[in-house]
Design an enzyme around this catalytic site. Structure first.
Site, PDB file in Angstrom:
ATOM      1  N   ASN A  83       0.829  -1.192   0.000  1.00 50.73           N
ATOM      2  CA  ASN A  83       0.000   0.000   0.000  1.00 50.73           C
ATOM      3  C   ASN A  83       0.876   1.259   0.000  1.00 50.73           C
ATOM      4  O   ASN A  83       2.103   1.180  -0.023  1.00 50.73           O
ATOM      5  CB  ASN A  83      -0.945  -0.036   1.209  1.00 50.73           C
ATOM      6  CG  ASN A  83      -2.305   0.560   0.899  1.00 50.73           C
ATOM      7  OD1 ASN A  83      -2.386   1.640   0.325  1.00 50.73           O
ATOM      8  ND2 ASN A  83      -3.356  -0.136   1.278  1.00 50.73           N
ATOM      9  N   HIS A 113      23.361   1.878  11.713  1.00 51.21           N
ATOM     10  CA  HIS A 113      24.531   2.691  12.055  1.00 51.21           C
ATOM     11  C   HIS A 113      25.062   2.253  13.415  1.00 51.21           C
ATOM     12  O   HIS A 113      24.292   1.776  14.259  1.00 51.21           O
ATOM     13  CB  HIS A 113      24.160   4.174  12.108  1.00 51.21           C
ATOM     14  CG  HIS A 113      23.558   4.680  10.831  1.00 51.21           C
ATOM     15  ND1 HIS A 113      24.311   5.168   9.795  1.00 51.21           N
ATOM     16  CD2 HIS A 113      22.266   4.742  10.417  1.00 51.21           C
ATOM     17  CE1 HIS A 113      23.504   5.528   8.801  1.00 51.21           C
ATOM     18  NE2 HIS A 113      22.258   5.268   9.156  1.00 51.21           N
ATOM     19  N   THR A 163      11.923  -6.260  15.709  1.00 57.63           N
ATOM     20  CA  THR A 163      13.356  -6.220  15.987  1.00 57.63           C
ATOM     21  C   THR A 163      13.997  -7.601  16.012  1.00 57.63           C
ATOM     22  O   THR A 163      15.215  -7.712  15.971  1.00 57.63           O
ATOM     23  CB  THR A 163      13.623  -5.535  17.336  1.00 57.63           C
ATOM     24  OG1 THR A 163      12.971  -6.280  18.369  1.00 57.63           O
ATOM     25  CG2 THR A 163      13.101  -4.102  17.341  1.00 57.63           C
ATOM     26  N   LYS A 164      13.169  -8.650  16.097  1.00 56.48           N
ATOM     27  CA  LYS A 164      13.670 -10.030  16.148  1.00 56.48           C
ATOM     28  C   LYS A 164      12.839 -10.900  15.221  1.00 56.48           C
ATOM     29  O   LYS A 164      11.724 -10.543  14.847  1.00 56.48           O
ATOM     30  CB  LYS A 164      13.594 -10.566  17.581  1.00 56.48           C
ATOM     31  CG  LYS A 164      14.512  -9.836  18.540  1.00 56.48           C
ATOM     32  CD  LYS A 164      14.426 -10.425  19.944  1.00 56.48           C
ATOM     33  CE  LYS A 164      15.361  -9.669  20.886  1.00 56.48           C
ATOM     34  NZ  LYS A 164      15.252 -10.167  22.274  1.00 56.48           N
ATOM     35  N   ARG A 181      -0.182 -14.934  19.512  1.00 56.89           N
ATOM     36  CA  ARG A 181      -0.808 -16.254  19.530  1.00 56.89           C
ATOM     37  C   ARG A 181      -0.548 -16.959  18.211  1.00 56.89           C
ATOM     38  O   ARG A 181      -0.108 -16.347  17.229  1.00 56.89           O
ATOM     39  CB  ARG A 181      -2.309 -16.136  19.758  1.00 56.89           C
ATOM     40  CG  ARG A 181      -3.044 -15.341  18.687  1.00 56.89           C
ATOM     41  CD  ARG A 181      -4.523 -15.229  18.993  1.00 56.89           C
ATOM     42  NE  ARG A 181      -5.206 -14.356  18.067  1.00 56.89           N
ATOM     43  CZ  ARG A 181      -5.600 -14.702  16.842  1.00 56.89           C
ATOM     44  NH1 ARG A 181      -5.348 -15.907  16.388  1.00 56.89           N
ATOM     45  NH2 ARG A 181      -6.238 -13.848  16.067  1.00 56.89           N
TER      46      ARG A 181
END
Length: 202
Positions: A83, A113, A163-164, A181
């Protein structure tokens, strides 16, 4: 190794050296033309996006405006929809599977960075690739950080910061994004929360 080779190897590199700035400029020209296509110029839109991306399957739709660094480092499978306001910083490879949907304002950021200010001020940056599996839906305003992998059939809730790695077959949401879930087979009959389909061809 020159700076481009370092970039593609995931090593610290300087983005203005060894032709990288020139490559980005050429891509910015392609992006500019793409974002200025009239909405009824279907053939031109398709031709332009395929000229930007490194690899594109069948039925690829990215709604303008769209922005990326190089374009050539992005691979998308069949039936991809992004989108408005999608941003992909592809200083490293971004691989997206089949039947993937992005809401508006999704950002895939392979670029990073150094944390320490003196290292950061040296001008070195880095890129670590992002991988998104098949049948993934990423909700609007989601940010996916460097090095993240998202498994098949996952749904990422809107506004998440990923982030993971996220495993397959789950709903994950939040900042930082966490698994909420597992997706169950019983959910197939519902189109939104407790709202059941009133049609049979789903």
């Amino acid at each position: 190794m020159n700076q481009k080779e370092r970039m593609l190897a995931g090593l610290p590199y300087k983005a203005w050296m060894d032709g990288l700035a020139e490559e980005q400029l050429e891509n910015k020209k392609r992006i500019y033309e793409y974002n200025l296509c009239r909405p009824d110029e279907g053939e031109k839109i398709e031709r332009s996006i395929r000229d930007i991306l490194g690899k594109a399957g069948k039925n690829v739709y990215i709604l303008a405006p769209f922005h990326c660094d190089y374009g050539r480092h992005i691979e998308v499978g069949d039936n991809f929809v992004a989108n408005y306001n999608c941003v992909i910083l592809d200083v490293a490879k971004v691989v997206i599977g089949d039947n993937v949907m992005f809401g508006p304002n999704v950002s895939l950021l392979t670029a990073g960075h150094p944390i320490h200010h003196e290292s950061r001020n040296s001008g070195y940056e880095y890129g670590i690739g992002i991988s998104i599996g098949n049948n993934v839906w990423i909700g609007g305003h989601t940010v996916v950080n460097p090095g993240v992998s998202i498994g098949d059939n996952a749904v990422i809730g809107s506004g998440s910061v990923v982030t993971k790695d996220i495993p397959a077959n789950v709903v994950a949401v939040g900042n930082p994004c966490k698994v909420l879930r597992t997706i169950t087979e019983a959910e197939r009959d519902y189109y939104h929360k407790d709202k059941k389909f009133d049609v049979s061809d789903y």
